[in-house]
Enzyme design. Structure first.
Site, PDB file in Angstrom:
ATOM      1  N   SER A 175     -10.017   1.577   2.211  1.00 53.49           N
ATOM      2  CA  SER A 175      -9.096   2.431   2.026  1.00 53.49           C
ATOM      3  C   SER A 175      -7.707   1.570   1.582  1.00 53.49           C
ATOM      4  CB  SER A 175      -8.772   3.492   2.838  1.00 53.49           C
ATOM      5  OG  SER A 175      -7.482   2.506   3.625  1.00 53.49           O
ATOM      6  N   SER A 207     -10.447  -0.810   6.856  1.00 52.63           N
ATOM      7  CA  SER A 207      -9.590  -0.832   5.524  1.00 52.63           C
ATOM      8  C   SER A 207      -8.645  -1.832   4.873  1.00 52.63           C
ATOM      9  CB  SER A 207      -8.584   0.287   5.116  1.00 52.63           C
ATOM     10  OG  SER A 207      -9.669   1.290   5.382  1.00 52.63           O
ATOM     11  N   LYS A 257       0.843  -1.541   0.492  1.00 50.61           N
ATOM     12  CA  LYS A 257       0.236   0.189  -0.292  1.00 50.61           C
ATOM     13  C   LYS A 257       0.902   1.125  -0.281  1.00 50.61           C
ATOM     14  CE  LYS A 257      -4.094   1.544   2.838  1.00 50.61           C
ATOM     15  NZ  LYS A 257      -5.222   1.668   3.500  1.00 50.61           N
TER      16      LYS A 257
END
Ligand code: GLN
Length: 541
Positions: free
Chosen positions: A173, A197, A98
């Site tokens: 997210s 997330s 990420k």
């Protein structure tokens, strides 16, 4: 040299299959990295799962892995002890990070314009660990700005599509990581889960995602959102792959004072390969079904898939008991005081002097205001305002202190369920939906922050209480993936993996397990619109 079709076939393998075939010399780590990079580069215009690629470093890491493999082979044939079986499990395996994992000399933007141009001065703890394991980091994945969101639409670099339906969001997210794994761009990926997330995008993309217990994985070198809630965790296409990635990154790190000095069990070793052995893990297990998790607004198709998964667990020998977590309803309000409060403090460091984006055409204060005004997106600004308000002298007791008290009550609900109370026997874990809905259309919740916040109603209590949670696919509703969530005691990740693996085993022959994401073929078509173009069209309608 393999054909393009043969290379693409490599991307369909699970981590353990890749590892076994690398060791057997069926292909090289370089070929494996090239196969993934070629697919990801070719398809990313239509998917936008990636924030940046790192081909050069990935290929160098792959070549280093090939050297280690060759060295082990040479040693083994010379009769020495370093057999290929003793090599680290992730040696030569591609991984996506990420875009909030800091790596030396490489960009990390956390989905924000304010970190545009920022280059990492050091490696995050988990990046060091992946390096030692010989993993091959392909690049960084798209995300909601500072991990604030549930759809990946709050990224400064445009939204990501869901491989099951390109007109829909992949969740967030960590939506870029989830979409990349679902689309076979990487077998495993790292995400973070502050309120859901990892689990929510795993649910929406038909992948497996684990939020570890707070303290299980070091946050050193992870761009901070809400420091008492953030945790790093894995995505995979099955439970064993996710367990292998957690294994590589978990464990104590002195540089994160909240990292737990606890031994890490050998998660993959506890997960049987044969389905009958895995299914047997369910016998005698007691699972609590929290009635408050079947929330208002839950889609009937989601509820049906989750209830049928629970029945399957019961038929396989698990005991299901109804439990109540009475403060669940306050989870959302509590989270949306605490998370913005911590975010407003963490985001104060972006001042145009130390990191990335900077406006420099006035005095110090004017530059500061202009940098923050143009660098942060709307959601980050909303959180900074909410958090600053909740922490302000006049409202601190009314909001922030109150939220901390309710946080204790929410944790107490879980403690009582796990310990047994009010005539209820203790449970080994809880089983619940992950997300109340399947993937929603791009743009559908953008204008309504509260609707977006409701996406995490079933996941964020776990963060508020500091526990762990696993989402595994449990079928489809209207052709889109549904996630089943297991919630565990603190540091009981191993049990969640065993439950998830057992659920995979008892549903191994289900029709939906054989399906690949519906819209994958469209990703190869150069005429396919980008996710941003799709959003513009959908919102205009
Ligand atoms: N969707 C939640 C939020 O916007 C959770 C995000 C997360 O887990 N990082 O805060």
């Amino acid at each position: 040299m393999a054909s393009a079709a043969e290379l693409r076939a490599l991307t369909r393998l699970h981590v353990r299959e890749m590892a076994a075939r690398l060791r057997a010399g069926h292909f090289t780590a370089r070929e494996l990295a090239e196969a993934h990079l070629a697919l990801a580069h070719a398809q990313d215009r239509a998917l936008n799962a990636w924030a940046s690629f790192d081909d050069e470093r990935a290929l160098a890491a792959a070549e280093a892995a090939d050297l280690r493999l060759a060295g082990a082979h040479a040693a083994a044939s010379a009769g020495e002890k370093v057999a290929p079986a003793g090599l680290p499990p992730l040696l030569g395996i591609p991984v996506a990070l990420k875009d909030l994992v800091v790596t030396r000399g490489r960009p990390s933007t956390a989905g924000s314009r304010i970190l545009e141009g920022f280059v990492g001065p050091y490696d995050a703890h988990i990046a060091e660990r992946l390096d030692e394991a010989g993993a091959v980091v392909l690049g960084k994945t798209n995300m909601d700005e500072f991990a604030m969101g549930s759809s990946t639409e709050h990224s400064a670099w445009g939204p990501t599509s869901n491989p099951w339906d390109l007109d829909r969001v992949p969740g967030g997210s960590s939506g870029g990581s989830a979409a990349a794994v679902a689309a076979f761009h990487a077998p495993v990926a790292i995400g973070t889960d502050t309120g859901g997330s990892i689990r929510q995008p795993a649910s929406l993309t038909g992948t497996v995602g684990l939020r570890p217990t707070y303290g299980r994985v070091s946050r050193y070198g992870i761009v901070a959102f809400a420091s008492s809630l953030d945790q790093v965790g894995p995505f995979g296409r099955d439970v064993r792959d996710a367990a292998a990635l957690l294994q590589a990154v978990a464990g104590h790190d002195e540089r994160d004072a909240t990292s737990a000095p606890l031994p890490v069990p050998d998660y993959p070793a506890e997960l049987p390969d044969p389905d009958d052995e895995a299914a047997a893990l369910l016998r005698g297990v007691r699972l609590g079904l929290p009635r408050e998790y079947f929330v208002k607004g839950m889609e009937p198709g989601v509820e049906a898939a989750v209830r049928s998964a629970v029945r399957a667990l019961e038929s396989a020998g698990a005991e299901i008991v109804d439990v109540s977590l009475p403060h669940t309803d306050y989870g959302l309000a509590t989270y949306y005081i605490i998370a913005p409060a911590e975010a407003s403090a963490n985001l104060a460091r972006y001042d145009g002097i130390r990191y990335g984006h900077a406006v420099r055409d006035g005095d110090v204060l004017a530059n500061y205001l202009a940098t923050r005004g143009s660098g942060f997106g709307a959601e980050a600004k909303r959180r900074i305002m909410l958090g600053t308000y909740a922490l302000s002298a006049g409202y601190y007791d009314a909001y922030y202190v109150k939220a901390l008290k309710v946080r204790t009550l929410i944790k107490g609900d879980f403690d009582r369920a796990f310990a047994g109370a009010d005539g209820q026997p203790p449970v080994d874990a809880l089983v619940a939906p992950t997300s109340p809905t399947v993937a929603f259309p791009l743009g559908a919740r953008l204008a309504d922050p509260v609707a977006m916040y409701l996406s995490d109603a079933c996941t964020l209590p776990v963060n508020v209480a500091g526990l762990c949670g696993l989402s595994v696919p449990c079928g489809l509703s209207e052709g889109l993936p549904v996630g089943l969530q297991f919630i565990g005691r603190a540091f009981d990740e191993g049990r969640l993996f065993r439950l998830g693996r057992a659920y995979e085993a008892i549903t191994a022959t289900a029709d939906w397990r054989r399906l690949e994401p519906t819209d994958l073929p469209k990703l190869d078509d150069p005429a396919t619109p980008t996710p941003a173009e799709r959003t513009a069209r959908l919102v205009r309608r």
